[in-house]
Design an enzyme around this catalytic site. Structure first.
Site, PDB file in Angstrom:
ATOM      1  N   ARG A  37       0.835  -1.265   0.036  1.00 34.93           N
ATOM      2  CA  ARG A  37       0.080   0.039   0.122  1.00 34.93           C
ATOM      3  C   ARG A  37       0.841   1.263  -0.059  1.00 34.93           C
ATOM      4  NH1 ARG A  37      -0.379   4.658   2.729  1.00 34.93           N
ATOM      5  NH2 ARG A  37       0.081   3.440   4.459  1.00 34.93           N
ATOM      6  N   ASP A  38       1.536   1.786   1.106  1.00 34.97           N
ATOM      7  CA  ASP A  38       2.149   2.763   1.346  1.00 34.97           C
ATOM      8  C   ASP A  38       3.417   2.794  -0.023  1.00 34.97           C
ATOM      9  OD1 ASP A  38       3.279   5.077   2.234  1.00 34.97           O
ATOM     10  OD2 ASP A  38       3.599   4.516   4.191  1.00 34.97           O
ATOM     11  N   HIS A  50       5.763   4.558  12.609  1.00 38.48           N
ATOM     12  CA  HIS A  50       5.644   4.432  11.113  1.00 38.48           C
ATOM     13  C   HIS A  50       6.627   5.645  10.678  1.00 38.48           C
ATOM     14  CE1 HIS A  50       3.155   4.083   7.169  1.00 38.48           C
ATOM     15  NE2 HIS A  50       3.874   5.014   7.134  1.00 38.48           N
ATOM     16  N   HIS A  55       9.254   7.192   7.879  1.00 35.75           N
ATOM     17  CA  HIS A  55       9.757   6.996   6.564  1.00 35.75           C
ATOM     18  C   HIS A  55      11.228   7.491   6.492  1.00 35.75           C
ATOM     19  CE1 HIS A  55       6.065   6.775   3.831  1.00 35.75           C
ATOM     20  NE2 HIS A  55       5.513   6.808   4.918  1.00 35.75           N
ATOM     21  N   CYS A  78       4.536   9.143   0.092  1.00 38.11           N
ATOM     22  CA  CYS A  78       3.216   9.420  -0.058  1.00 38.11           C
ATOM     23  C   CYS A  78       2.847  10.565  -1.345  1.00 38.11           C
ATOM     24  CB  CYS A  78       2.584  10.385   1.144  1.00 38.11           C
ATOM     25  SG  CYS A  78       1.097  10.921   1.012  1.00 38.11           S
ATOM     26  N   ASN A  80       9.294   4.039   3.549  1.00 35.12           N
ATOM     27  CA  ASN A  80       9.362   3.751   4.604  1.00 35.12           C
ATOM     28  C   ASN A  80      10.542   2.902   5.004  1.00 35.12           C
ATOM     29  OD1 ASN A  80       6.392   3.218   3.711  1.00 35.12           O
ATOM     30  ND2 ASN A  80       6.071   3.668   6.066  1.00 35.12           N
TER      31      ASN A  80
HETATM   32  P1  HMG Z   1     -12.873  14.637  -2.414  1.00 38.18           P
HETATM   33  O1  HMG Z   1     -12.654  14.951  -3.630  1.00 38.18           O
HETATM   34  O2  HMG Z   1     -13.228  15.896  -1.108  1.00 38.18           O
HETATM   35  O3  HMG Z   1     -14.279  13.758  -2.178  1.00 38.18           O
HETATM   36  O4  HMG Z   1     -11.806  13.750  -1.842  1.00 38.18           O
HETATM   37  P2  HMG Z   1     -15.482  13.502  -2.909  1.00 38.18           P
HETATM   38  O5  HMG Z   1     -16.541  12.818  -1.826  1.00 38.18           O
HETATM   39  O6  HMG Z   1     -15.875  14.811  -3.394  1.00 38.18           O
HETATM   40  O7  HMG Z   1     -15.060  12.638  -4.063  1.00 38.18           O
HETATM   41  C1  HMG Z   1     -14.685  12.968  -5.348  1.00 38.18           C
HETATM   42  C2  HMG Z   1     -14.943  11.767  -6.243  1.00 38.18           C
HETATM   43  O8  HMG Z   1     -13.982  10.716  -5.715  1.00 38.18           O
HETATM   44  C3  HMG Z   1     -16.262  11.411  -6.400  1.00 38.18           C
HETATM   45  O9  HMG Z   1     -16.392  10.848  -7.811  1.00 38.18           O
HETATM   46  C4  HMG Z   1     -16.280  10.200  -5.398  1.00 38.18           C
HETATM   47  O10 HMG Z   1     -17.390   9.404  -5.828  1.00 38.18           O
HETATM   48  C5  HMG Z   1     -15.041   9.519  -5.381  1.00 38.18           C
HETATM   49  P3  HMG Z   1     -17.188  11.647  -8.656  1.00 38.18           P
HETATM   50  O11 HMG Z   1     -18.526  11.828  -8.031  1.00 38.18           O
HETATM   51  O12 HMG Z   1     -16.353  12.842  -8.879  1.00 38.18           O
HETATM   52  O13 HMG Z   1     -17.117  10.655  -9.870  1.00 38.18           O
HETATM   53  N1  HMG Z   1     -14.570   8.963  -4.313  1.00 38.18           N
HETATM   54  C6  HMG Z   1     -14.255   7.556  -4.154  1.00 38.18           C
HETATM   55  N2  HMG Z   1     -14.207   6.578  -4.862  1.00 38.18           N
HETATM   56  C7  HMG Z   1     -13.899   5.377  -4.503  1.00 38.18           C
HETATM   57  N3  HMG Z   1     -13.536   5.175  -3.166  1.00 38.18           N
HETATM   58  C8  HMG Z   1     -13.667   6.383  -2.230  1.00 38.18           C
HETATM   59  C9  HMG Z   1     -13.842   7.342  -2.649  1.00 38.18           C
HETATM   60  N4  HMG Z   1     -14.235   8.462  -2.060  1.00 38.18           N
HETATM   61  C10 HMG Z   1     -14.701   9.315  -3.159  1.00 38.18           C
HETATM   62  N5  HMG Z   1     -13.181   5.801  -0.830  1.00 38.18           N
HETATM   63  C11 HMG Z   1     -10.866  11.946  -0.568  1.00 38.18           C
HETATM   64  C12 HMG Z   1     -11.650  13.145  -0.438  1.00 38.18           C
HETATM   65  C13 HMG Z   1     -10.579  11.700   0.945  1.00 38.18           C
HETATM   66  C14 HMG Z   1     -11.884  10.609  -0.965  1.00 38.18           C
HETATM   67  C15 HMG Z   1      -9.798  12.089  -1.479  1.00 38.18           C
HETATM   68  O14 HMG Z   1      -8.702  13.070  -0.884  1.00 38.18           O
HETATM   69  C16 HMG Z   1      -8.670  10.726  -1.226  1.00 38.18           C
HETATM   70  O15 HMG Z   1      -9.246   9.459  -1.719  1.00 38.18           O
HETATM   71  N6  HMG Z   1      -7.629  10.938  -0.567  1.00 38.18           N
HETATM   72  C17 HMG Z   1      -6.853   9.895  -0.375  1.00 38.18           C
HETATM   73  C18 HMG Z   1      -5.272  10.395  -0.592  1.00 38.18           C
HETATM   74  C19 HMG Z   1      -4.232   9.154  -0.077  1.00 38.18           C
HETATM   75  O16 HMG Z   1      -4.603   8.042  -0.352  1.00 38.18           O
HETATM   76  N7  HMG Z   1      -3.033   9.335   0.168  1.00 38.18           N
HETATM   77  C20 HMG Z   1      -1.897   8.293   0.628  1.00 38.18           C
HETATM   78  C21 HMG Z   1      -2.476   7.678   1.837  1.00 38.18           C
HETATM   79  S1  HMG Z   1      -2.125   8.643   3.555  1.00 38.18           S
HETATM   80  C22 HMG Z   1      -0.411   8.200   3.473  1.00 38.18           C
HETATM   81  O17 HMG Z   1       0.321   7.483   2.822  1.00 38.18           O
HETATM   82  C23 HMG Z   1       0.321   8.480   4.998  1.00 38.18           C
HETATM   83  C24 HMG Z   1       0.582   7.019   5.636  1.00 38.18           C
HETATM   84  O18 HMG Z   1       1.210   6.025   5.287  1.00 38.18           O
HETATM   85  C25 HMG Z   1       0.752   7.403   7.277  1.00 38.18           C
HETATM   86  C26 HMG Z   1       2.369   8.440   7.017  1.00 38.18           C
HETATM   87  O19 HMG Z   1       3.028   8.120   6.376  1.00 38.18           O
HETATM   88  O20 HMG Z   1       2.206   9.547   7.646  1.00 38.18           O
HETATM   89  C27 HMG Z   1      -1.017   6.509   6.088  1.00 38.18           C
HETATM   90 MG    MG Z   2       3.385   6.523   5.253  1.00 35.62          MG
END
Ligand code: HMG
Ligand code: MG
Length: 301
Positions: free
Chosen positions: A15-16, A207, A209, A240, A249
Site C-alpha cells: 500500500r504505502d 511508522h 519514512h 506519499c 518507509n
Molecule cells: P474529495 O474529492 O473531497 O471527495 O476527496 P468527494 O467525496 O468529493 O469525492 C470525489 C470523487 O471521488 C467522487 O467521484 C467520489 O465518488 C469519489 P465523482 O462523483 O467525481 O465521480 N470517491 C471515491 N471513490 C472510491 N472510493 C472512495 C471514494 N471517495 C470518494 N473511498 C478523499 C476526499 C478523502 C476521498 C480523497 O482526498 C482521497 O481519496 N484521498 C486519499 C489520498 C491518499 O490515499 N493518500 C495516501 C495515503 S495517506 C499516507 O500515505 C500516510 C500514511 O502512510 C501514514 C504516514 O506516512 O504518515 C498512512
Molecule cells: Mg506512510
C-alpha cells in the site's frame, strides 16, 4: 532499558510503497508481493487502499487485489479507508481490518484528504463506528507527527489531540507517522512520551519514512521507550503522493536485521524477505534501496 522480546511488524509495502509508483503496477504483481511477504513470515500486511481512484489511481485495482489473495488464517490484511464510500467497498470484498487516517497538520490534510483535521475527525467517526459494528478491526494513523511538508513544525499538543481522538473512536492501535522522514531519535522519543500520556503505549505503533536516513534510529529510540509495533516497507518502497520528496518507509529487511541483532523476535525469515525485496525491486526496474537486501547474497538451494 525497556526492551520487549518480540516486535510486531506491519509490512505496508503493497500500500504505502506501491501507491507512490509512477508506472502502473499490475494487480498480479501486487498479489504476488503479498503472497511472498506472508511466505517470509509477515503476519500483518497492509495490502491496498480504498481511496478515491481520482486521487490515487495506483490503488484503483484494490478490489482485484483483494479478490486474488490466497488469505491465510493467521495473517491479517488491513486496507486503508478514507470515508464511508471506502468502507463500503472494503466490506464488499471481505475485508476484516481497516486503517483510517488523518494528520496532525491542517495543511497536509487539505492536500491529502481535502479536509482540515477537525473535518477529517468528523468524517472518520461514522466510518469507525460502522466498521466496528460490522465486526471489523480499526487501526488509526496520525501523519506528520514530526513535521509537515507544508506548514513545517507541528505542535506536539496537536499530535496528542488527534491520537487521542482516534483512540476514542475505538481504534485498537494508533500508528504515529513521520510522513516526510524528518524526525531524529530524541524528537521521536519526546513525541512518543507526549502521546503516551493520552494513549497506552501498548496501543501505539510507529511508522517512519526514511527520507533523511533516520528511520532505523528513530524506531530504536521508540523501542527503548517500550513501543512493540512498527510499520515498515519491503525493499524500502514508497512515499506519499501528497508529500513531495518524501521517500519510502524504513525497509522491513533493515528493521528485521536490527531487531534480530538486538535479540528481538519477529517471526520473519530474513533471507526470504531479502529475496522478496530484490524481486519486487526488479519488477519495478530498480535495485532495492535497503542495505540488508543489497548486502546479503541470494541463497543457493
Ligand atoms: P474529495 O474529492 O473531497 O471527495 O476527496 P468527494 O467525496 O468529493 O469525492 C470525489 C470523487 O471521488 C467522487 O467521484 C467520489 O465518488 C469519489 P465523482 O462523483 O467525481 O465521480 N470517491 C471515491 N471513490 C472510491 N472510493 C472512495 C471514494 N471517495 C470518494 N473511498 C478523499 C476526499 C478523502 C476521498 C480523497 O482526498 C482521497 O481519496 N484521498 C486519499 C489520498 C491518499 O490515499 N493518500 C495516501 C495515503 S495517506 C499516507 O500515505 C500516510 C500514511 O502512510 C501514514 C504516514 O506516512 O504518515 C498512512
Ligand atoms: Mg506512510
Amino acid at each position: 532499558m525497556n526492551i520487549p522480546s518480540r516486535v510486531r511488524l506491519i509490512d505496508v509495502g503493497p500500500r504505502d510503497g506501491l501507491q507512490n509508483e509512477k508506472q502502473p503496477v499490475p494487480a498480479a504483481t501486487k498479489i504476488e508481493l503479498v503472497h511472498r511477504l506472508q511466505a517470509a513470515g509477515l503476519r500483518e500486511i497492509e495490502v491496498t487502499s480504498y481511496v478515491s481512484p481520482k486521487w490515487v489511481p495506483q490503488m484503483a485495482d484494490a478490489a482485484e487485489v483483494l479478490a486474488g489473495l490466497k488469505r491465510a488464517d493467521d495473517v491479517r490484511y488491513p486496507v486503508l479507508v478514507p470515508n464511508l464510500q471506502g468502507l463500503e467497498r472494503a466490506i464488499a470484498t471481505g475485508v476484516t481490518d481497516i486503517a483510517i487516517f488523518t494528520a496532525a497538520s491542517d495543511a497536509f490534510n487539505r492536500k491529502n484528504i481535502n479536509a482540515s483535521v477537525d473535518e477529517s475527525l468528523e468524517r472518520l467517526k461514522p466510518v469507525a463506528e460502522q466498521a466496528r459494528a460490522a465486526g471489523l478491526k480499526v487501526r488509526g494513523y496520525v501523519s506528520t507527527v514530526l513535521g509537515c511538508p507544508y506548514q513545517g513544525a507541528v505542535p506536539l499538543a496537536e499530535v496528542v489531540r488527534v491520537s487521542e481522538a482516534l483512540f476514542h473512536m475505538g481504534c485498537y492501535e494508533i500508528s504515529l507517522g513521520d510522513t516526510i522522514g524528518v524526525g531524529t531519535p530524541h524528537a521521536a522519543r519526546d513525541m512518543l512520551r507526549a502521546v503516551r500520556s493520552a494513549v497506552p503505549i501498548e496501543q501505539l505503533a510507529v511508522h517512519f519514512h526514511d527520507t533523511y536516513g533516520q528511520a532505523l534510529a528513530n524506531v530504536y529510540a521508540c523501542i527503548e521507550e517500550g513501543v512493540r509495533v512498527a510499520d515498515a516497507s519491503v525493499g524500502g518502497l514508497g512515499g506519499c503522493p501528497y508529500a513531495k520528496g518524501a521517500t519510502g518507509n524504513v525497509a522491513t529487511e533493515d528493521l528485521v536485521y536490527m531487531l534480530h541483532g538486538l535479540g528481538l523476535e519477529t517471526g520473519v525469515d530474513l533471507d526470504a524477505l531479502c529475496d522478496t525485496a530484490r524481486w519486487i525491486s526488479a519488477e519495478l526496474g530498480r535495485e532495492p534501496v535497503s542495505h540488508v537486501a543489497k548486502a546479503r547474497q541470494p541463497q543457493v538451494a
